[in-house]
Design a protein around this motif. Sequence first.
Motif, short mmCIF file in Angstrom:
data_model
loop_
_atom_site.label_atom_id
_atom_site.label_comp_id
_atom_site.label_asym_id
_atom_site.label_seq_id
_atom_site.Cartn_x
_atom_site.Cartn_y
_atom_site.Cartn_z
N ARG A 1 16.12 4.50 6.83
CA ARG A 1 15.34 3.34 6.40
C ARG A 1 14.60 3.59 5.09
N VAL A 2 14.35 2.50 4.41
CA VAL A 2 13.38 2.44 3.32
C VAL A 2 12.30 1.48 3.81
N LYS A 3 11.03 1.87 3.68
CA LYS A 3 9.96 1.08 4.28
C LYS A 3 8.91 0.70 3.23
N ILE A 4 8.44 -0.53 3.33
CA ILE A 4 7.38 -1.04 2.45
C ILE A 4 6.25 -1.53 3.34
N TYR A 5 5.06 -0.97 3.10
CA TYR A 5 3.90 -1.26 3.93
C TYR A 5 2.96 -2.23 3.23
N ALA B 1 14.76 -7.67 5.08
CA ALA B 1 14.13 -6.66 5.94
C ALA B 1 14.80 -6.71 7.31
N ASP B 2 15.20 -5.55 7.80
CA ASP B 2 15.91 -5.49 9.08
C ASP B 2 14.96 -5.63 10.25
N GLU B 3 13.79 -5.00 10.15
CA GLU B 3 12.81 -5.05 11.23
C GLU B 3 11.42 -4.84 10.66
N CYS B 4 10.42 -5.11 11.48
CA CYS B 4 9.03 -4.96 11.04
C CYS B 4 8.21 -4.31 12.15
N THR B 5 7.42 -3.34 11.76
CA THR B 5 6.48 -2.70 12.68
C THR B 5 5.06 -3.12 12.31
N THR B 6 4.29 -3.53 13.30
CA THR B 6 2.90 -3.94 13.08
C THR B 6 1.97 -2.87 13.64
N TYR B 7 0.99 -2.47 12.82
CA TYR B 7 0.02 -1.45 13.18
C TYR B 7 -1.34 -2.10 13.35
N GLU C 1 0.80 -1.22 0.00
CA GLU C 1 0.00 0.00 0.00
C GLU C 1 0.84 1.27 0.00
N PHE C 2 2.04 1.24 0.61
CA PHE C 2 2.90 2.42 0.67
C PHE C 2 4.36 2.04 0.48
N PHE C 3 5.12 2.98 -0.06
CA PHE C 3 6.57 2.91 -0.10
C PHE C 3 7.06 4.20 0.54
N ALA C 4 8.00 4.10 1.47
CA ALA C 4 8.43 5.27 2.23
C ALA C 4 9.94 5.30 2.38
N SER D 1 1.58 -4.10 8.11
CA SER D 1 2.92 -4.62 8.43
C SER D 1 3.92 -3.80 7.63
N CYS D 2 4.83 -3.14 8.33
CA CYS D 2 5.83 -2.28 7.68
C CYS D 2 7.21 -2.91 7.78
N LEU D 3 7.75 -3.33 6.64
CA LEU D 3 9.11 -3.88 6.58
C LEU D 3 10.09 -2.75 6.36
N ALA D 4 11.11 -2.67 7.21
CA ALA D 4 12.12 -1.62 7.11
C ALA D 4 13.44 -2.20 6.61
#
Length: 318
Positions: free
Chosen positions: A164-168, A225-231, A151-154, A214-217
Amino acid sequence: MLGAALPAWSADVIGSTPDKPSYVAGDGFPAEMSVNWSSGQPELRVLFDCLDDVQHGHSLISAAAQGDVREGIHRFFTPEAGRPSSAPLWHSVAWRPPSRLVHKTYFGLYEWPEDERYAAVDEAMARLGMAAAWENARARVENADGKREIEFFAVDLAGEADARVKIYYRNHGADLAEVNRIASTALRHDTGSALAAYRTLAGSRADAGDAALSCLAFRSGVDGADECTTYLRLSDLAADDQEAVDRTAALLAGEGVDPARFRALAASLAPGALEDSRGLLELVSYRASGRRGDITTYFRLPVFETSAARRLSPVDLA
């Protein structure tokens, strides 16, 4: 500093309905405020939709990147690179005193067909030297159970090695175990503490609620992916904002963070009693990558009457 970054719409008088509803908030307002509570000193973040002032957003990217490889990355998300349209552009500023201001940019991919989303992300990750890491992470995520979509690229607009580069990914119909499996595709993730945190936020429910993210950083030099943030969407998982605040406060306390400032902030932003509102505390995120209290609370301010604008979704915008 925030005023200098805001797009042209910030000078407009707020009416009873949004002239151009934004996907940021359910009522169409183009901004949100969030706070990360880790490290003993909260980090304040303000995110806003550039709406029609996309060129201003692109100028912010170039200025904040300061010659970094990220400077020209926005071109991969425009018709210039063969995309069907320019991706909606969101920008945020984050400040954790006494550190300097940090800029971040988000490209919304939800308006495009799935193959166009992947094409843009593939090209951008190749430009950033992260093609192999992305291929590795994508294979692990998409071999997991369940249905999800990018849904997003950041990007963090900074030249530091840890930028970081993040993919949601937006999950559809996921339970807590599934979002934990997605997060565990990251190289740094504590499955035990993550699942406990998700359960605190979800209460008695085993599902992850409506459209968990789920955001993969990704970071330079890391092969995956180094880490993942869950919303998790507390507006769905909790009956009202009071319950959402109580659950989040319990999670903060369990992670060693005094929840008093969080409670005071939530109360100050609410239009009335917290038990009479829902959706002010829209999202709460948790990252289990070795730093305690890595929790972020996302506030969607009640600006417009909810009847004036309906909640947008990728289906609506397709």
